[in-house]
Structure formats: C-alpha cells, structure tokens
Design a protein around this motif. Structure first.
Motif, PDB file in Angstrom:
ATOM      1  N   LEU A  79      -4.498  10.590  -8.343  1.00 36.72           N
ATOM      2  CA  LEU A  79      -3.368  11.496  -8.518  1.00 36.72           C
ATOM      3  C   LEU A  79      -2.239  11.170  -7.545  1.00 36.72           C
ATOM      4  O   LEU A  79      -1.073  11.216  -7.905  1.00 36.72           O
ATOM      5  CB  LEU A  79      -3.814  12.948  -8.302  1.00 36.72           C
ATOM      6  N   ASP A  80      -2.608  10.855  -6.299  1.00 36.65           N
ATOM      7  CA  ASP A  80      -1.604  10.540  -5.278  1.00 36.65           C
ATOM      8  C   ASP A  80      -2.172   9.495  -4.316  1.00 36.65           C
ATOM      9  O   ASP A  80      -2.891   9.845  -3.377  1.00 36.65           O
ATOM     10  CB  ASP A  80      -1.204  11.793  -4.511  1.00 36.65           C
ATOM     11  N   PRO A  81      -1.887   8.214  -4.538  1.00 41.21           N
ATOM     12  CA  PRO A  81      -2.426   7.144  -3.704  1.00 41.21           C
ATOM     13  C   PRO A  81      -2.094   7.290  -2.222  1.00 41.21           C
ATOM     14  O   PRO A  81      -2.794   6.776  -1.370  1.00 41.21           O
ATOM     15  CB  PRO A  81      -1.776   5.881  -4.272  1.00 41.21           C
ATOM     16  N   ARG A  82      -1.056   8.024  -1.894  1.00 41.51           N
ATOM     17  CA  ARG A  82      -0.686   8.184  -0.494  1.00 41.51           C
ATOM     18  C   ARG A  82      -1.745   8.939   0.305  1.00 41.51           C
ATOM     19  O   ARG A  82      -1.854   8.784   1.520  1.00 41.51           O
ATOM     20  CB  ARG A  82       0.660   8.891  -0.383  1.00 41.51           C
ATOM     21  N   LEU A  83      -2.552   9.761  -0.368  1.00 41.78           N
ATOM     22  CA  LEU A  83      -3.608  10.495   0.329  1.00 41.78           C
ATOM     23  C   LEU A  83      -4.593   9.544   1.004  1.00 41.78           C
ATOM     24  O   LEU A  83      -5.048   9.795   2.111  1.00 41.78           O
ATOM     25  CB  LEU A  83      -4.350  11.419  -0.634  1.00 41.78           C
TER      26      LEU A  83
ATOM     27  N   MET B 238      -5.762  -4.405  -0.867  1.00 43.87           N
ATOM     28  CA  MET B 238      -5.923  -3.046  -0.405  1.00 43.87           C
ATOM     29  C   MET B 238      -6.199  -2.110  -1.578  1.00 43.87           C
ATOM     30  O   MET B 238      -7.018  -1.228  -1.460  1.00 43.87           O
ATOM     31  CB  MET B 238      -4.669  -2.567   0.328  1.00 43.87           C
ATOM     32  N   ALA B 239      -5.495  -2.328  -2.679  1.00 41.62           N
ATOM     33  CA  ALA B 239      -5.692  -1.460  -3.843  1.00 41.62           C
ATOM     34  C   ALA B 239      -7.095  -1.633  -4.419  1.00 41.62           C
ATOM     35  O   ALA B 239      -7.733  -0.658  -4.812  1.00 41.62           O
ATOM     36  CB  ALA B 239      -4.641  -1.748  -4.909  1.00 41.62           C
ATOM     37  N   ALA B 240      -7.578  -2.870  -4.456  1.00 42.80           N
ATOM     38  CA  ALA B 240      -8.937  -3.111  -4.973  1.00 42.80           C
ATOM     39  C   ALA B 240      -9.972  -2.422  -4.094  1.00 42.80           C
ATOM     40  O   ALA B 240     -10.937  -1.835  -4.595  1.00 42.80           O
ATOM     41  CB  ALA B 240      -9.206  -4.605  -5.060  1.00 42.80           C
ATOM     42  N   TRP B 241      -9.769  -2.470  -2.790  1.00 46.16           N
ATOM     43  CA  TRP B 241     -10.684  -1.778  -1.888  1.00 46.16           C
ATOM     44  C   TRP B 241     -10.606  -0.273  -2.127  1.00 46.16           C
ATOM     45  O   TRP B 241     -11.621   0.413  -2.160  1.00 46.16           O
ATOM     46  CB  TRP B 241     -10.340  -2.124  -0.440  1.00 46.16           C
ATOM     47  N   GLY B 242      -9.399   0.240  -2.326  1.00 48.17           N
ATOM     48  CA  GLY B 242      -9.232   1.656  -2.617  1.00 48.17           C
ATOM     49  C   GLY B 242      -9.949   2.072  -3.888  1.00 48.17           C
ATOM     50  O   GLY B 242     -10.523   3.149  -3.975  1.00 48.17           O
TER      51      GLY B 242
ATOM     52  N   GLN C 246      -0.366  -0.707  -7.513  1.00 51.50           N
ATOM     53  CA  GLN C 246      -1.545  -1.484  -7.908  1.00 51.50           C
ATOM     54  C   GLN C 246      -2.772  -0.597  -8.075  1.00 51.50           C
ATOM     55  O   GLN C 246      -3.581  -0.815  -8.983  1.00 51.50           O
ATOM     56  CB  GLN C 246      -1.794  -2.594  -6.896  1.00 51.50           C
ATOM     57  N   LEU C 247      -2.910   0.405  -7.245  1.00 57.37           N
ATOM     58  CA  LEU C 247      -4.031   1.328  -7.369  1.00 57.37           C
ATOM     59  C   LEU C 247      -3.939   2.128  -8.661  1.00 57.37           C
ATOM     60  O   LEU C 247      -4.932   2.305  -9.375  1.00 57.37           O
ATOM     61  CB  LEU C 247      -4.071   2.253  -6.151  1.00 57.37           C
ATOM     62  N   ARG C 248      -2.736   2.594  -8.988  1.00 53.62           N
ATOM     63  CA  ARG C 248      -2.551   3.303 -10.268  1.00 53.62           C
ATOM     64  C   ARG C 248      -2.898   2.391 -11.440  1.00 53.62           C
ATOM     65  O   ARG C 248      -3.535   2.802 -12.412  1.00 53.62           O
ATOM     66  CB  ARG C 248      -1.113   3.800 -10.395  1.00 53.62           C
ATOM     67  N   SER C 249      -2.485   1.131 -11.354  1.00 54.88           N
ATOM     68  CA  SER C 249      -2.783   0.173 -12.410  1.00 54.88           C
ATOM     69  C   SER C 249      -4.290  -0.044 -12.555  1.00 54.88           C
ATOM     70  O   SER C 249      -4.815  -0.103 -13.667  1.00 54.88           O
ATOM     71  CB  SER C 249      -2.079  -1.161 -12.131  1.00 54.88           C
ATOM     72  N   LEU C 250      -4.985  -0.145 -11.435  1.00 54.67           N
ATOM     73  CA  LEU C 250      -6.449  -0.308 -11.491  1.00 54.67           C
ATOM     74  C   LEU C 250      -7.110   0.887 -12.158  1.00 54.67           C
ATOM     75  O   LEU C 250      -8.024   0.722 -12.969  1.00 54.67           O
ATOM     76  CB  LEU C 250      -7.012  -0.508 -10.078  1.00 54.67           C
ATOM     77  N   HIS C 251      -6.653   2.085 -11.831  1.00 56.82           N
ATOM     78  CA  HIS C 251      -7.218   3.291 -12.441  1.00 56.82           C
ATOM     79  C   HIS C 251      -6.886   3.362 -13.931  1.00 56.82           C
ATOM     80  O   HIS C 251      -7.732   3.709 -14.741  1.00 56.82           O
ATOM     81  CB  HIS C 251      -6.696   4.548 -11.744  1.00 56.82           C
ATOM     82  N   GLU C 252      -5.665   3.028 -14.278  1.00 58.04           N
ATOM     83  CA  GLU C 252      -5.215   3.188 -15.660  1.00 58.04           C
ATOM     84  C   GLU C 252      -5.647   2.044 -16.580  1.00 58.04           C
ATOM     85  O   GLU C 252      -6.068   2.277 -17.705  1.00 58.04           O
ATOM     86  CB  GLU C 252      -3.693   3.307 -15.687  1.00 58.04           C
ATOM     87  N   PHE C 253      -5.533   0.808 -16.106  1.00 60.10           N
ATOM     88  CA  PHE C 253      -5.753  -0.348 -16.975  1.00 60.10           C
ATOM     89  C   PHE C 253      -6.992  -1.168 -16.648  1.00 60.10           C
ATOM     90  O   PHE C 253      -7.386  -2.018 -17.439  1.00 60.10           O
ATOM     91  CB  PHE C 253      -4.526  -1.278 -16.932  1.00 60.10           C
ATOM     92  N   GLY C 254      -7.584  -0.970 -15.459  1.00 57.83           N
ATOM     93  CA  GLY C 254      -8.748  -1.737 -15.065  1.00 57.83           C
ATOM     94  C   GLY C 254      -8.355  -2.997 -14.300  1.00 57.83           C
ATOM     95  O   GLY C 254      -7.188  -3.367 -14.192  1.00 57.83           O
TER      96      GLY C 254
ATOM     97  N   LYS D 299      -9.089  -6.325 -14.785  1.00 60.92           N
ATOM     98  CA  LYS D 299      -8.631  -7.517 -15.510  1.00 60.92           C
ATOM     99  C   LYS D 299      -7.130  -7.430 -15.864  1.00 60.92           C
ATOM    100  O   LYS D 299      -6.373  -8.372 -15.630  1.00 60.92           O
ATOM    101  CB  LYS D 299      -9.469  -7.717 -16.765  1.00 60.92           C
ATOM    102  N   ALA D 300      -6.718  -6.312 -16.408  1.00 64.95           N
ATOM    103  CA  ALA D 300      -5.312  -6.146 -16.788  1.00 64.95           C
ATOM    104  C   ALA D 300      -4.403  -6.102 -15.559  1.00 64.95           C
ATOM    105  O   ALA D 300      -3.295  -6.630 -15.594  1.00 64.95           O
ATOM    106  CB  ALA D 300      -5.143  -4.881 -17.613  1.00 64.95           C
ATOM    107  N   THR D 301      -4.878  -5.505 -14.486  1.00 64.18           N
ATOM    108  CA  THR D 301      -4.076  -5.446 -13.256  1.00 64.18           C
ATOM    109  C   THR D 301      -3.879  -6.849 -12.690  1.00 64.18           C
ATOM    110  O   THR D 301      -2.773  -7.221 -12.307  1.00 64.18           O
ATOM    111  CB  THR D 301      -4.743  -4.528 -12.203  1.00 64.18           C
ATOM    112  N   LEU D 302      -4.942  -7.633 -12.660  1.00 68.83           N
ATOM    113  CA  LEU D 302      -4.821  -9.010 -12.168  1.00 68.83           C
ATOM    114  C   LEU D 302      -3.898  -9.832 -13.064  1.00 68.83           C
ATOM    115  O   LEU D 302      -3.083 -10.612 -12.578  1.00 68.83           O
ATOM    116  CB  LEU D 302      -6.190  -9.669 -12.069  1.00 68.83           C
ATOM    117  N   ALA D 303      -4.006  -9.658 -14.366  1.00 68.22           N
ATOM    118  CA  ALA D 303      -3.138 -10.411 -15.292  1.00 68.22           C
ATOM    119  C   ALA D 303      -1.676 -10.040 -15.054  1.00 68.22           C
ATOM    120  O   ALA D 303      -0.797 -10.900 -15.142  1.00 68.22           O
ATOM    121  CB  ALA D 303      -3.536 -10.093 -16.738  1.00 68.22           C
TER     122      ALA D 303
END
Length: 82
Positions: free
Chosen positions: A37-41, A1-5, A65-73, A75-79
């Motif tokens: 800023l707010d994944p709940r939106l 879900m986060a990747a789709w987001g 997970q969505l924050r991690s994707l935005h912040e780290f990308g 590859k790092a989120t999957l790791a």
C-alpha cells in the motif's frame, strides 16, 4: 532493494510461506506486508536504510519497483527494467 522488500513479505508469488531468519523478522514482515500500500513504510526503517528515506530518488525508485513486483511479478518487472 525492491526484490529484498518483496522477499521479506514472507510469501512467494504463489502464496507459499517464506521463512525469514532475521532478528528484525517481526517488524520486517509487518512493514513489508504494508509496503504494498505504501512502500515508504518499509523504507523508513532506519536500522536498515539509515537516512535513505530522505532521498526522493531512492524512495521513488524502490517504491516503483516494489509496486511493480507486487502488481506484475518478478519476471515482468525484470523485463521492464532491462
């Protein structure tokens, strides 16, 4: 879900546009851009998520997970997850 987001944010990690062919594209892109800023939106879109926004475990997991994707990308989120 986060990747789709992250995908519907309409830009990849290099800032290149990603076309979104979806009847809800305008609202999805708007909510996805604000979800940094707010994944709940994004998760409040009942047309997609129904009442899952009322599940704290779902919301916190996807938001983290969505924050991690935005912040780290991706590859790092999957790791971090595996």
């Amino acid at each position: 879900m986060a990747a789709w987001g992250r995908y519907i944010n309409s830009h990849d990690q290099q800032g290149k546009p990603i076309p979104l062919d979806n009847p809800l594209a305008d609202i999805l892109t708007q909510r996805a851009s604000l979800s940094e800023l707010d994944p709940r939106l994004l998760l409040k879109l009942s047309e997609i998520f129904g009442d899952l926004v009322h599940s704290p475990r779902f919301v916190e997991t996807v938001a983290d997970q969505l924050r991690s994707l935005h912040e780290f990308g991706a590859k790092a989120t999957l790791a971090r997850l595996f």
